[in-house]
Motif scaffolding. Structure first.
Motif, PDB file in Angstrom:
ATOM      1  N   LEU A  83       7.953 -17.684  -1.275  1.00  0.00           N
ATOM      2  CA  LEU A  83       8.650 -16.633  -1.525  1.00  0.00           C
ATOM      3  C   LEU A  83       8.901 -15.428  -0.104  1.00  0.00           C
ATOM      4  CD1 LEU A  83       7.234 -15.299  -4.564  1.00  0.00           C
ATOM      5  CD2 LEU A  83       9.644 -15.883  -4.377  1.00  0.00           C
ATOM      6  N   ASP A  84       7.928 -15.998   1.235  1.00  0.00           N
ATOM      7  CA  ASP A  84       7.972 -14.854   2.127  1.00  0.00           C
ATOM      8  C   ASP A  84       9.071 -15.822   2.826  1.00  0.00           C
ATOM      9  OD1 ASP A  84       6.255 -13.028   1.405  1.00  0.00           O
ATOM     10  OD2 ASP A  84       4.430 -14.245   2.957  1.00  0.00           O
ATOM     11  N   ARG A  85       9.213 -17.278   3.565  1.00  0.00           N
ATOM     12  CA  ARG A  85       9.657 -17.832   4.009  1.00  0.00           C
ATOM     13  C   ARG A  85      11.594 -17.820   3.309  1.00  0.00           C
ATOM     14  NH1 ARG A  85       5.473 -21.950   3.336  1.00  0.00           N
ATOM     15  NH2 ARG A  85       7.042 -22.837   1.382  1.00  0.00           N
ATOM     16  N   LEU A  86      11.477 -17.727   2.196  1.00  0.00           N
ATOM     17  CA  LEU A  86      12.468 -17.111   1.702  1.00  0.00           C
ATOM     18  C   LEU A  86      13.021 -16.424   1.585  1.00  0.00           C
ATOM     19  CD1 LEU A  86      12.849 -19.384  -1.600  1.00  0.00           C
ATOM     20  CD2 LEU A  86      13.775 -19.695  -0.101  1.00  0.00           C
ATOM     21  N   GLY A  87      12.574 -14.709   2.279  1.00  0.00           N
ATOM     22  CA  GLY A  87      13.217 -13.156   2.392  1.00  0.00           C
ATOM     23  C   GLY A  87      12.376 -12.601   1.447  1.00  0.00           C
ATOM     24  N   PHE A  88      12.101 -13.314   0.350  1.00  0.00           N
ATOM     25  CA  PHE A  88      11.721 -12.257  -0.879  1.00  0.00           C
ATOM     26  C   PHE A  88      10.326 -11.068  -0.898  1.00  0.00           C
ATOM     27  CE2 PHE A  88      14.081 -15.270  -2.996  1.00  0.00           C
ATOM     28  CZ  PHE A  88      15.332 -15.063  -3.087  1.00  0.00           C
ATOM     29  N   LYS A  89      10.338 -10.171  -1.745  1.00  0.00           N
ATOM     30  CA  LYS A  89       8.792  -8.785  -1.251  1.00  0.00           C
ATOM     31  C   LYS A  89       8.300  -9.677  -2.565  1.00  0.00           C
ATOM     32  CE  LYS A  89       9.914  -6.586   2.094  1.00  0.00           C
ATOM     33  NZ  LYS A  89       9.160  -7.330   3.779  1.00  0.00           N
ATOM     34  N   THR A  90       6.554  -9.725  -2.570  1.00  0.00           N
ATOM     35  CA  THR A  90       6.426  -9.941  -3.894  1.00  0.00           C
ATOM     36  C   THR A  90       6.351  -8.109  -4.088  1.00  0.00           C
ATOM     37  OG1 THR A  90       4.132  -9.860  -2.750  1.00  0.00           O
ATOM     38  CG2 THR A  90       5.518 -11.987  -3.749  1.00  0.00           C
ATOM     39  N   GLY A  91       5.282  -8.057  -5.094  1.00  0.00           N
ATOM     40  CA  GLY A  91       4.801  -6.349  -5.260  1.00  0.00           C
ATOM     41  C   GLY A  91       4.470  -5.648  -4.707  1.00  0.00           C
ATOM     42  N   ALA A  92       3.845  -6.024  -3.832  1.00  0.00           N
ATOM     43  CA  ALA A  92       2.754  -5.951  -3.321  1.00  0.00           C
ATOM     44  C   ALA A  92       2.914  -5.435  -1.472  1.00  0.00           C
ATOM     45  CB  ALA A  92       1.189  -6.516  -2.939  1.00  0.00           C
ATOM     46  N   ALA A  93       3.924  -6.445  -1.048  1.00  0.00           N
ATOM     47  CA  ALA A  93       4.439  -6.610  -0.015  1.00  0.00           C
ATOM     48  C   ALA A  93       5.702  -5.254  -0.512  1.00  0.00           C
ATOM     49  CB  ALA A  93       5.175  -7.562   0.330  1.00  0.00           C
ATOM     50  N   ALA A  94       6.390  -5.273  -0.833  1.00  0.00           N
ATOM     51  CA  ALA A  94       7.546  -4.168  -1.494  1.00  0.00           C
ATOM     52  C   ALA A  94       7.164  -3.309  -1.165  1.00  0.00           C
ATOM     53  CB  ALA A  94       7.963  -4.560  -3.746  1.00  0.00           C
ATOM     54  N   ALA A  95       6.073  -3.054  -1.371  1.00  0.00           N
ATOM     55  CA  ALA A  95       5.093  -1.480  -0.993  1.00  0.00           C
ATOM     56  C   ALA A  95       4.586  -1.392   0.101  1.00  0.00           C
ATOM     57  CB  ALA A  95       4.121  -0.708  -2.241  1.00  0.00           C
ATOM     58  N   GLU A  96       4.946  -2.210   1.359  1.00  0.00           N
ATOM     59  CA  GLU A  96       4.133  -2.091   2.066  1.00  0.00           C
ATOM     60  C   GLU A  96       4.099  -1.085   3.423  1.00  0.00           C
ATOM     61  OE1 GLU A  96       7.596  -5.082   4.881  1.00  0.00           O
ATOM     62  OE2 GLU A  96       5.345  -5.778   4.113  1.00  0.00           O
ATOM     63  N   GLY A  97       5.160  -0.715   3.456  1.00  0.00           N
ATOM     64  CA  GLY A  97       5.596   0.780   3.989  1.00  0.00           C
ATOM     65  C   GLY A  97       4.898   1.978   3.804  1.00  0.00           C
ATOM     66  N   ILE A  98       4.088   2.095   3.009  1.00  0.00           N
ATOM     67  CA  ILE A  98       2.691   2.600   2.617  1.00  0.00           C
ATOM     68  C   ILE A  98       1.445   2.610   3.001  1.00  0.00           C
ATOM     69  CG2 ILE A  98       1.392   4.150   0.867  1.00  0.00           C
ATOM     70  CD1 ILE A  98       3.984   3.227  -1.356  1.00  0.00           C
ATOM     71  N   ILE A 161      -2.302   7.435   2.289  1.00  0.00           N
ATOM     72  CA  ILE A 161      -2.425   8.565   3.748  1.00  0.00           C
ATOM     73  C   ILE A 161      -0.895   8.724   3.924  1.00  0.00           C
ATOM     74  CG2 ILE A 161      -2.842   8.429   6.422  1.00  0.00           C
ATOM     75  CD1 ILE A 161      -4.917   6.772   5.357  1.00  0.00           C
ATOM     76  N   LEU A 162       0.509   8.019   4.635  1.00  0.00           N
ATOM     77  CA  LEU A 162       1.345   7.936   5.183  1.00  0.00           C
ATOM     78  C   LEU A 162       2.759   6.610   4.770  1.00  0.00           C
ATOM     79  CD1 LEU A 162       1.715   5.196   7.190  1.00  0.00           C
ATOM     80  CD2 LEU A 162       0.323   7.230   9.272  1.00  0.00           C
ATOM     81  N   GLU A 163       3.384   7.635   4.799  1.00  0.00           N
ATOM     82  CA  GLU A 163       4.534   6.002   4.237  1.00  0.00           C
ATOM     83  C   GLU A 163       5.855   6.353   5.434  1.00  0.00           C
ATOM     84  OE1 GLU A 163       7.861   5.463   1.115  1.00  0.00           O
ATOM     85  OE2 GLU A 163       6.751   7.649   0.765  1.00  0.00           O
ATOM     86  N   ILE A 164       5.696   4.563   5.626  1.00  0.00           N
ATOM     87  CA  ILE A 164       7.162   4.570   6.840  1.00  0.00           C
ATOM     88  C   ILE A 164       7.988   3.800   6.666  1.00  0.00           C
ATOM     89  CG2 ILE A 164       6.458   2.563   8.879  1.00  0.00           C
ATOM     90  CD1 ILE A 164       4.386   2.583   9.084  1.00  0.00           C
TER      91      ILE A 164
END
Length: 168
Positions: A83-98, A161-164
């Protein structure tokens, strides 16, 4: 089964064959056993035995103590890597800005303010936990969109703590 484990800055490609009890990682390969005895986990490889306790998992991140030393690693299986190689994000990665507190602790310092642009792995926050200062880094590049914690505040594990927000 193929996995990619990230420990700090180091990425390891690991291949496990549970039926045969063998592993391969880079130049290393050999036999292993992994078993649960009286509520504890034991990993044996060669002549070494590792006692693993306090295991918790959230998304791809796994926290545990091994022989009394605390570890936080990120593990991706074959599907997540694809999924990473194809450019998709899993549920956890979709929230990676937090950025969440990885463990209970007290905020000693916040090194950014709302609106600041940050780079991936840039130090953002110092969290004191278990009498140690832990530098929390940006999970991605972007702009600080909100800060929900204050210096001196005590946080529970996984408290935001914060969001990016990504740039672009």
């Amino acid at each position: 089964m193929k996995f990619q484990a990230t420990i700090g800055e180091k990425e390891l490609d690991i291949e496990l064959s549970p039926k045969e009890g063998t592993f391969k990682s880079g130049e290393l390969d050999g036999a292993y056993t992994f078993e649960r005895v009286n509520g504890r986990y034991f990993l044996r490889t060669g002549t070494k035995t590792y006692k693993i306790d306090n295991i918790s998992k959230e998304g791809s991140n796994i926290e545990f103590s091994m022989n009394g030393v605390w570890h936080i690693i990120s593990v991706k299986d074959e599907q997540e890597l694809l999924l990473d190689r194809l450019g998709f994000k899993t549920g956890a990665a979709a929230a990676e800005g937090i950025l969440n507190a990885p463990m209970p602790g007290k905020i000693l310092e916040i090194m950014v303010k709302e609106g600041d642009e940050v780079e991936k792995d840039q130090p953002l926050v110092i969290l004191e936990a278990m009498k140690m200062e832990n530098e929390l880094k940006a999970p991605m590049s972007g702009t600080i969109s909100s800060i929900s914690a204050d210096v001196g505040q005590s946080l529970e594990k996984n408290s935001p703590i914060l969001e990016i927000e990504t740039i672009g």
